[in-house]
Design a protein around this motif. Sequence first.
Motif, mmCIF file in Angstrom:
data_model
loop_
_atom_site.group_PDB
_atom_site.id
_atom_site.type_symbol
_atom_site.label_atom_id
_atom_site.label_comp_id
_atom_site.label_asym_id
_atom_site.label_seq_id
_atom_site.Cartn_x
_atom_site.Cartn_y
_atom_site.Cartn_z
ATOM 1 N N CYS A 1 0.851 -1.188 0.000
ATOM 2 C CA CYS A 1 0.000 0.000 0.000
ATOM 3 C C CYS A 1 0.889 1.241 0.000
ATOM 4 O O CYS A 1 1.902 1.269 0.706
ATOM 5 C CB CYS A 1 -0.854 0.035 1.267
ATOM 6 S SG CYS A 1 -1.968 -1.374 1.393
ATOM 7 N N ASP B 1 -5.172 1.238 1.664
ATOM 8 C CA ASP B 1 -5.429 -0.022 2.365
ATOM 9 C C ASP B 1 -5.557 -1.146 1.338
ATOM 10 O O ASP B 1 -5.445 -0.909 0.130
ATOM 11 C CB ASP B 1 -6.657 0.093 3.276
ATOM 12 C CG ASP B 1 -7.907 0.505 2.509
ATOM 13 O OD1 ASP B 1 -7.964 0.233 1.293
ATOM 14 O OD2 ASP B 1 -8.813 1.096 3.118
ATOM 15 N N TYR B 2 -5.842 -2.352 1.811
ATOM 16 C CA TYR B 2 -5.891 -3.492 0.885
ATOM 17 C C TYR B 2 -6.948 -3.280 -0.190
ATOM 18 O O TYR B 2 -6.792 -3.698 -1.333
ATOM 19 C CB TYR B 2 -6.166 -4.800 1.630
ATOM 20 C CG TYR B 2 -5.145 -5.113 2.702
ATOM 21 C CD1 TYR B 2 -3.793 -4.945 2.440
ATOM 22 C CD2 TYR B 2 -5.532 -5.558 3.963
ATOM 23 C CE1 TYR B 2 -2.844 -5.193 3.425
ATOM 24 C CE2 TYR B 2 -4.595 -5.815 4.945
ATOM 25 C CZ TYR B 2 -3.256 -5.626 4.675
ATOM 26 O OH TYR B 2 -2.330 -5.868 5.637
#
Length: 426
Positions: free
Chosen positions: A391, A411-412
């Motif tokens: 990220c 974020d993911y």
Amino acid sequence: MSRISDHLSIKNHHLTIGGVDAVSLAQEYGTPLYVIDEDRVRRNFRTFKGAFPDADIYYAAKANWNLAVLRILASEGAGADVFSDGELYAALLAGIPPDRILFNGNSKTIHELQMAIDVGVRVSMDSLHELYALSNLALESGKTMDVAFRVNPDVSSDTHPKIATGLATSKFGIGYADVVEAYNEAKKLPGVRPVGIHCHIGSQITDIAPFREAVEKMMDLAEQITRLGIDLEFVDLGGGLGIPYQKEMETPEPRDLAGAILPIFDERSKNLGISPKLILEPGRYIVGDASILLTGVNTIKRSARNFVGVDVGLNLLIRPAMYDAYHEVIVANKADLDGAETYDIVGPICESGDIVAKDRKLPLIEPGDVVAVLDVGAYGFSMSSQYNGRCRCAEVLVCDGRVDLIRRREDYGDLIAKQAVPARLL
Ligand code: LLP
């Protein structure tokens, strides 16, 4: 408190930037973290502009196109050199007026040319094909576009080969010998109006001589173009002024650049009886030293080398891997301790070339320490990637002791946001 530079100092063993404790920033926002000093950006811009009071300064957005940075520079009166539709979008969004933007690029898409027409910015043409395409599109839109040609001035500079752009063999611009003919062609075409001439000889140039050579060559062309009956409204000499990444380096300042090029530009314009606007496109000088990158130490390993594994790699700062670039590093929580060991600071990326800094004598480092990488404001975040599924980090702006988050950490979800798995694989 001891000073490292105008905006960096050491207080209670900690590095501070713009009056803010870098270690506290790392604790509060987590690492990795880009930290940008607003005053430093403003100051650099004013220093540059002060050396060229009559010129227009078109900040090279590619160096760092964070909206907050563009907004600061818009408020200082900067224009912008943009190199893509995305940079154009960001520059306009930040409030840089379209009549102070030049759209550059050696391989623009039809979509990008149409965007230039729609928003009304001037375009630097990089080939005759592009000129014909713009002429057609402009006609369809019922507009006439002001254009320049990007000239390849065939000037060599002392910089890394990957950032020298004005060599005869470089992919950028129209070959020097073909430029006058290109203006002749543009003069005849509908939908385009040749009003400027543009070059950029390279980046991180630390010697003034190539700039002098470039302005001479550009004014030779200006003379021939004027003879064609073209009224040159601007001469854009690009960016390229280097900064001292190593503190002992002596690099020219904007006033030195001005001292070298303005007399030539002024004298030759006067002799030709023309008064084009001078445009310059600094990127690195404006933002380079205004930012640091804070990285946390994960692990220490002694083998053939003394490795410090940190959480910043070439995903967030590619300059060392790509250009063997040197960036100063400081252990932010031990900023005034003497060097005790020689370390290689290495990133977490699965590439042997992922080395942030090599052979640096630093205080004894332990996991949990925070290392600051200096002078990362130009071509730092703007060249980042998600390689290895990492990220991208957050960015904060500091100003007079206050801190604003100007980019949230990814974020993911951001890693996979635009991906799709075909239904047949589900
Ligand atoms: N104008 C044009 C047309 C450019 O291509 C560039 C940079 C500039 C202005 C700004 O040059 P500056 O003042 O920043 O030197 N990623 C490399 C640098 C690439 C520069 C590309 N063009 C690096 O990290 O060193």
